[in-house]
Design a protein around this motif. Structure first.
Motif, PDB file in Angstrom:
ATOM      1  N   VAL A  24       0.807  -1.218   0.000  1.00 24.69           N
ATOM      2  CA  VAL A  24       0.000   0.000   0.000  1.00 24.69           C
ATOM      3  C   VAL A  24       0.839   1.266   0.000  1.00 24.69           C
ATOM      4  N   TYR A  25       2.134   1.126   0.200  1.00 26.80           N
ATOM      5  CA  TYR A  25       2.997   2.303   0.275  1.00 26.80           C
ATOM      6  C   TYR A  25       4.431   1.849   0.066  1.00 26.80           C
TER       7      TYR A  25
ATOM      8  N   ALA B  81      11.579   1.111   2.192  1.00 27.38           N
ATOM      9  CA  ALA B  81      10.673   0.151   2.823  1.00 27.38           C
ATOM     10  C   ALA B  81       9.395   0.044   2.009  1.00 27.38           C
TER      11      ALA B  81
ATOM     12  N   GLU C 279       5.199  -0.945   2.661  1.00 29.77           N
ATOM     13  CA  GLU C 279       4.182  -1.202   3.675  1.00 29.77           C
ATOM     14  C   GLU C 279       3.134  -2.125   3.075  1.00 29.77           C
ATOM     15  N   SER C 280       2.833  -3.187   3.781  1.00 29.13           N
ATOM     16  CA  SER C 280       1.789  -4.114   3.353  1.00 29.13           C
ATOM     17  C   SER C 280       1.056  -4.597   4.593  1.00 29.13           C
ATOM     18  N   VAL C 281      -0.217  -4.826   4.491  1.00 27.55           N
ATOM     19  CA  VAL C 281      -1.023  -5.242   5.630  1.00 27.55           C
ATOM     20  C   VAL C 281      -0.776  -4.209   6.742  1.00 27.55           C
TER      21      VAL C 281
ATOM     22  N   ALA D  89       2.392  -3.968   8.162  1.00 27.35           N
ATOM     23  CA  ALA D  89       3.824  -4.020   8.379  1.00 27.35           C
ATOM     24  C   ALA D  89       4.599  -3.130   7.429  1.00 27.35           C
ATOM     25  N   THR D  90       5.655  -2.499   7.954  1.00 30.15           N
ATOM     26  CA  THR D  90       6.683  -1.966   7.075  1.00 30.15           C
ATOM     27  C   THR D  90       7.784  -3.012   7.005  1.00 30.15           C
ATOM     28  N   SER D  91       8.298  -3.236   5.813  1.00 23.26           N
ATOM     29  CA  SER D  91       9.382  -4.192   5.624  1.00 23.26           C
ATOM     30  C   SER D  91      10.525  -3.497   4.905  1.00 23.26           C
TER      31      SER D  91
ATOM     32  N   SER E 172       2.708   5.568   6.700  1.00 22.46           N
ATOM     33  CA  SER E 172       2.245   6.229   5.476  1.00 22.46           C
ATOM     34  C   SER E 172       1.011   7.096   5.721  1.00 22.46           C
TER      35      SER E 172
ATOM     36  N   GLY F  13       3.837   0.003  10.181  1.00 18.18           N
ATOM     37  CA  GLY F  13       2.727   0.189   9.259  1.00 18.18           C
ATOM     38  C   GLY F  13       1.415   0.323  10.002  1.00 18.18           C
TER      39      GLY F  13
ATOM     40  N   PRO G  95       4.520 -10.663   7.485  1.00 15.16           N
ATOM     41  CA  PRO G  95       3.393 -10.113   8.257  1.00 15.16           C
ATOM     42  C   PRO G  95       2.349 -11.145   8.699  1.00 15.16           C
TER      43      PRO G  95
ATOM     44  N   ASN H 202      -6.659  -8.282  10.784  1.00 15.58           N
ATOM     45  CA  ASN H 202      -5.431  -7.986  11.526  1.00 15.58           C
ATOM     46  C   ASN H 202      -5.687  -7.323  12.877  1.00 15.58           C
TER      47      ASN H 202
ATOM     48  N   GLN I  19       3.429  -3.681  12.612  1.00 11.03           N
ATOM     49  CA  GLN I  19       4.686  -4.426  12.574  1.00 11.03           C
ATOM     50  C   GLN I  19       5.748  -3.657  11.793  1.00 11.03           C
ATOM     51  N   SER I  20       6.976  -4.009  12.067  1.00  5.42           N
ATOM     52  CA  SER I  20       8.072  -3.602  11.198  1.00  5.42           C
ATOM     53  C   SER I  20       9.016  -4.791  11.095  1.00  5.42           C
ATOM     54  N   ILE I  21       9.418  -5.106   9.871  1.00  2.77           N
ATOM     55  CA  ILE I  21      10.269  -6.274   9.645  1.00  2.77           C
ATOM     56  C   ILE I  21      11.550  -5.810   8.992  1.00  2.77           C
TER      57      ILE I  21
ATOM     58  N   ARG J 215      -9.362   3.083   4.340  1.00  2.00           N
ATOM     59  CA  ARG J 215      -8.830   1.722   4.288  1.00  2.00           C
ATOM     60  C   ARG J 215      -9.194   1.047   5.609  1.00  2.00           C
TER      61      ARG J 215
END
Lengths: 155, 264
Positions: free
Chosen positions: A63-64, A82, A84-86, A88-90, B59, B84, B113, B139, B153-155, B183
């Motif tokens: 999403v970002y 990074a 962003e999904s769901v 989480a930032t990865s 974001s 996120g 995630p 979630n 989370q942050s991974i 959203r």
């Protein structure tokens, strides 16, 4: 220990019946791959970088995308941005060192390109490499495919 | 060697940090620092925060997520965090629990995630057994279809964080600072805050019951050891572009001006 094994088997069972990832991923033959699931397409000293189909499939809907600035320095194995999904930032890590010469601004309005076209329109940055020798430490497509299978088999 | 001792030998350690009324900005700065610079597994518990604060995901855009006019009028702090996910307003009715783990800490868990979210769902299902009809809904943590816990989370390369704000109690007036998000999970079904959320205190006898049961359940996966906040050496905060930051009044005013200009 027993609780952990029980949880692991429950999670494995859950993952097998879940629709979250397919169990196979597309790998493109002439690219190089990092063990953190980024790909790099080399053209002389120029490198185009994105995340692999395996990565986008496991992350979920993007999403970002956080992009670096043009002119920023990236280092092999270090994060430069990074996704962003769901919830989480990865981190996205650079497979090579160098200077960012272009970022994919299309991802600002259409972050889903990372999911729909991870190796083409979903590219993230272009880098002028400072050391092409670093490419020798990356995996080719066959090795990366095996790496993904081994990683998924462990869980 | 007893079975318990043998069990302890194979479990990875987790440092338990218990805090009370720590400002959420300080907590988030600490978490990001531990995620990026520590090699240990951590559980951080903050049983409330000191003042109502809006916390957006990495974001988040203020004009889309918060009622800027009233936020500016009432000088509610707005934070953009490093993880996120969505927007929450936290206060002294919020309980925070965070897990920071090495990617191989939990056997069989892929550091992505959904698997991480699923593992926490299993953990809290055990914690809350007997107190309500607990579900991991998409979630969120919910009793039936009423959300009480929001996750993010942050991974990173070798580690991940999963942190949760739990609505032990909340002031419905505070929820009015938040817009209905565009959203949203499907199960929300466009319900307003008051119909979508619930208070944990109506299901669980006490905060300490919830926290103690969480620590006990963690013991199935980790050897949990208490740790003192004073023992964490102070280091410079992270300077990464997506670090947690408090939005300035100017930034909020600019967002409000821009929003007003874009109105038809």
């Amino acid at each position: 220990m027993a609780s952990r094994l029980l949880w692991a088997s429950r999670a494995a069972s859950y993952l097998r019946i879940s629709a979250f990832h397919r169990g196979f991923s597309t790998v493109i033959k002439d690219l190089k791959y990092a063990d953190t699931h980024e790909w790099v397409k080399v053209d002389g000293s120029s490198a185009t970088i994105g995340i692999t189909d395996h990565a986008q499939d496991h992350l979920g809907d993007v999403v970002y995308v956080e992009l670096p600035e043009v002119g920023a320095t990236v280092a092999q194995g270090k994060n430069f941005g990074a996704v962003e999904s769901v919830k989480a930032t990865s981190d996205v890590n650079s497979p090579v060192s160098g200077e960012v010469v272009e970022v994919n601004r299309e991802l600002v309005g259409s972050p889903g390109l990372v999911n729909g076209s991870p190796y083409e329109n979903g590219w993230i940055i272009k880098v002028k490499m400072s050391d092409t020798g670093e490419l020798n430490s990356l995996m080719d497509s066959n090795r990366y495919s095996k790496f993904c299978e081994e990683e998924d088999a462990k869980h | 060697m007893t079975l318990a001792q043998a069990r302890n030998v194979v479990l990875p350690c987790m440092k338990l940090l218990r805090m009370s009324a720590v400002p959420i900005l300080e907590q988030l700065h600490l978490e990001e620092r531990l995620l990026r610079t520590s090699v240990d597994n951590w559980c951080i518990v903050n049983d409330r925060t000191n003042r109502p604060t809006i916390v957006m995901g990495v974001s988040g855009r203020p004009s889309e997520l918060i009622e800027l006019k009233s936020v500016l009028r009432d000088q509610i702090p707005v934070i953009k965090r490093f993880t996120g996910g969505g927007t929450v307003i936290v206060d002294d009715g919020t309980v925070f629990i965070s897990f920071i783990c090495n990617k191989n800490a939990i056997s069989g868990l892929q550091p992505y995630p959904h698997p991480i979210m699923s593992w926490t769902g299993q953990l809290y299902s055990e914690v809350l057994r007997g107190f309500g009809d607990f579900h991991l809904r998409e979630n969120d943590y919910a009793f039936n279809s009423h959300k009480f816990g929001g996750n993010a989370q942050s991974i990173i390369k070798e580690r991940w964080i999963h942190h949760t704000s739990f609505l032990w109690d909340y002031d419905i007036k505070n929820m009015e600072y938040l817009k209905l998000p565009t959203r949203a999970p499907k199960y929300r079904s466009a319900r307003p805050h008051v119909d979508f959320l619930c208070r944990m205190k109506e299901y669980v006898p006490s905060k300490s019951t919830f926290i103690e049961r969480t620590i006990k359940s963690l013991g199935s996966y980790f050897l949990v050891k208490p740790f003192d906040l004073d023992d964490i050496t102070t280091e410079p905060p992270c300077t990464l572009p997506h670090s947690t930051k408090l939005l300035s009044r100017q930034e909020l005013e600019d967002a409000y001006s821009s929003q007003c200009e874009n109105l038809p």
